[in-house]
Design an enzyme around this catalytic site. Structure first.
Site, PDB file in Angstrom:
ATOM      1  N   GLY A  49       0.835  -1.203   0.000  1.00 62.80           N
ATOM      2  CA  GLY A  49       0.000   0.000   0.000  1.00 62.80           C
ATOM      3  C   GLY A  49       0.863   1.242   0.000  1.00 62.80           C
ATOM      4  N   PHE A  71      -1.033   7.130   2.445  1.00 65.10           N
ATOM      5  CA  PHE A  71      -0.284   7.993   3.364  1.00 65.10           C
ATOM      6  C   PHE A  71       0.658   7.182   4.251  1.00 65.10           C
ATOM      7  CE2 PHE A  71      -3.853  10.752   2.250  1.00 65.10           C
ATOM      8  CZ  PHE A  71      -3.134  11.863   1.845  1.00 65.10           C
ATOM      9  N   GLY A  72       0.175   6.057   4.799  1.00 65.46           N
ATOM     10  CA  GLY A  72       1.024   5.248   5.673  1.00 65.46           C
ATOM     11  C   GLY A  72       2.206   4.678   4.904  1.00 65.46           C
ATOM     12  N   GLU A 123     -18.647  17.447   2.819  1.00 70.23           N
ATOM     13  CA  GLU A 123     -18.000  18.090   1.667  1.00 70.23           C
ATOM     14  C   GLU A 123     -18.801  17.841   0.387  1.00 70.23           C
ATOM     15  OE1 GLU A 123     -13.465  17.605   3.421  1.00 70.23           O
ATOM     16  OE2 GLU A 123     -14.219  16.157   1.974  1.00 70.23           O
ATOM     17  N   ALA A 144      -5.415  11.125   7.660  1.00 66.32           N
ATOM     18  CA  ALA A 144      -4.139  11.117   6.950  1.00 66.32           C
ATOM     19  C   ALA A 144      -2.934  11.442   7.850  1.00 66.32           C
ATOM     20  CB  ALA A 144      -4.213  12.077   5.762  1.00 66.32           C
TER      21      ALA A 144
END
Ligand SMILES: Cc1cc2nc3c(=O)[nH]c(=O)nc-3n(C[C@H](O)[C@H](O)[C@H](O)COP(=O)(O)OP(=O)(O)OC[C@H]3O[C@@H](n4cnc5c(N)ncnc54)[C@H](O)[C@@H]3O)c2cc1C
Length: 410
Positions: free
Chosen positions: A9, A12-13, A169, A309
């Site tokens: 993956g 972000f991580g 949003e 995030a």
């Protein structure tokens, strides 16, 4: 021989873990099922035709091109064989590791009602964003062709399920599209009459936020023209609308922003999981019983660490740091989350934010949101593109990414 570190993956991580390993005496292999790192906080802008995909995504291979110890592989991890220290990829390929960092994030959950998925797409990937964008824009097109008033009303009713940050949003932007962007473009109806309904099961929007900011967010949404239904649960979704207990709402466009489920890969680790399927990690972010495996980001369950995030980045970096400490014979250190606050935008000049005890709403929060999101975007070109697009949209109310084809993919 150099140790091999596999990172599954590159969200972000994963990306922050990979970057932290740039100088590690190890062979690093980054595997992702897509070829891009995605800036999810602005994904709703692609889904609502405000930005194009390349503005918020960048090829992983390009981002890590200068990192000589790192190889990028496009692949879908299907299984982790912890005993054999191997990852099974699509097409039966196997990849051995000495250390593994799993950062495959999360997906949406329909709370056991997966049959709703075709009628209510969720927003997680660029493909989801293209699908939602096309449904929104084509609903207005269908309304222009529809002679029957009730059927037209259904095409002009948009239901967003879930009032977390993404739902808020989406609903706020949909209202803006209907009130401003499309004004004057249709002859058989007034787009300003479109109905945007935001449905939330709990008693307030943005549930993790302080109660007063949730209330301010609700008021800002209503000012934009969104109908907010709180404390109501969707009990059915089909091609013609949603059911809420005894009530029925006809709507041709339903967007799912309600549930989050962890990446199924967590299950193959054989570790204890929480209710959302997240892996209960040790304080150093490793998997109980498997010190060579770390979990970072949305897939990791750690008390007091939210699924956002900044937390994923901090975990990714920390997992890499502990891995390097192990390589150099040093003891590992426990992960500590640093809370820098949270931000959610609602629409033009409308947002809420809190940083410790400092709470902001309306225009000041919106400006902070704007600056933060441009700052955190990956790549100078993306920042420039987004600034230009937003500047243009601010003055004109225009949303430029409105071209829909049979396979809209940009
Ligand atoms: C629409 C949306 C809006 C959001 N807005 C915000 C916001 O405004 N602020 C904020 O802080 N957070 C926000 N978040 C949450 C934030 O995106 C996540 O907390 C963060 O992305 C988690 O990072 P991660 O590395 O765990 O997972 P992700 O960033 O989701 O990355 C997971 C990566 O793993 C890859 N992958 C998944 N499964 C596999 C597999 N089997 N094999 C190979 N690769 C795989 C995926 O392609 C992806 O690249 C938002 C999320 C969404 C969906």
């Amino acid at each position: 021989m150099r140790a091999r570190v596999v990172i599954l993956g590159c969200g972000f991580g994963g990306l922050w873990a990979a970057r932290a390993l740039a100088k590690a005496p190890a062979e690093v292999i980054v595997v992702d099922r897509t070829n891009h790192h995605l800036f999810t906080p602005l994904l709703y802008q692609v889904a609502t035709a405000g930005l194009s995909a390349p503005a918020i995504a960048a090829p992983i291979r390009h981002i890590l091109a200068n990192q000589r110890n790192t190889t990028v592989l496009l692949g879908d991890a299907k299984d982790i064989r912890v005993k054999e220290k191997q990852v099974e990829l699509d097409h039966g390929a196997r990849l051995s590791y000495d250390y593994l960092i799993v950062a495959t994030g999360s997906a949406h959950s329909y709370f056991g009602n997966d049959a709703w998925a075709p009628y209510a797409p969720g927003l997680k990937t660029l493909d989801d964003a293209f699908e939602i964008r096309s449904r929104i824009l084509l609903a207005f097109e269908r309304a222009e062709r529809e002679a029957d008033a009730a059927k037209r009303a259904a095409w002009l009713t948009f239901v967003v399920v879930g009032a977390g940050a993404t739902g808020v949003e989406l609903a706020g932007t949909l209202a803006e599209i209907a009130r401003h962007t499309l004004r004057g473009e249709f002859r058989r109806f007034d787009p300003r009459n479109a109905r945007i309904v935001l449905v939330e099961g709990s008693e307030r929007v943005l549930p993790p936020y302080p109660a007063d900011l949730s209330e301010k967010a609700r008021r800002q949404l209503e000012r934009l023209g969104v109908t907010v239904w709180l404390g109501r649960r969707v009990t059915g979704v089909d091609a013609d609308g949603v059911t809420l207990g005894a009530e029925r709402l006809s709507a041709k466009t339903v967007i799912w922003a309600a549930g989050v489920a962890s990446s199924p890969l967590g299950r193959s680790l054989g570790a204890p999981l929480d209710r959302a399927g997240r892996v209960k990690v040790e304080p150093d972010l490793s998997v109980p019983g498997y010190p060579e495996i770390f979990v970072a980001g949305d897939l990791a369950a750690l008390e007091g660490v939210p699924g956002i995030a900044p937390a994923a980045k901090q975990m990714g970096r920390h997992a890499a740091l502990n891995l390097m400490r192990t390589l150099s014979g040093k003891p590992r250190v426990p992960f500590r989350y640093r809370d820098y606050g949270q931000l959610a935008t609602i629409g033009r000049n409308a947002a809420v934010a809190y940083f410790g005890r400092l709470k902001l709403s309306g225009y000041p929060a919106w400006v902070v949101w704007l600056v933060a999101h441009i700052y955190f975007l990956i790549g100078f070109r993306n920042r420039l593109m987004v600034m230009l697009d937003w500047g243009w949209a601010y003055w004109t109310f225009d949303r430029y990414a409105r071209i829909v084809t049979k396979s809209s993919r940009s």
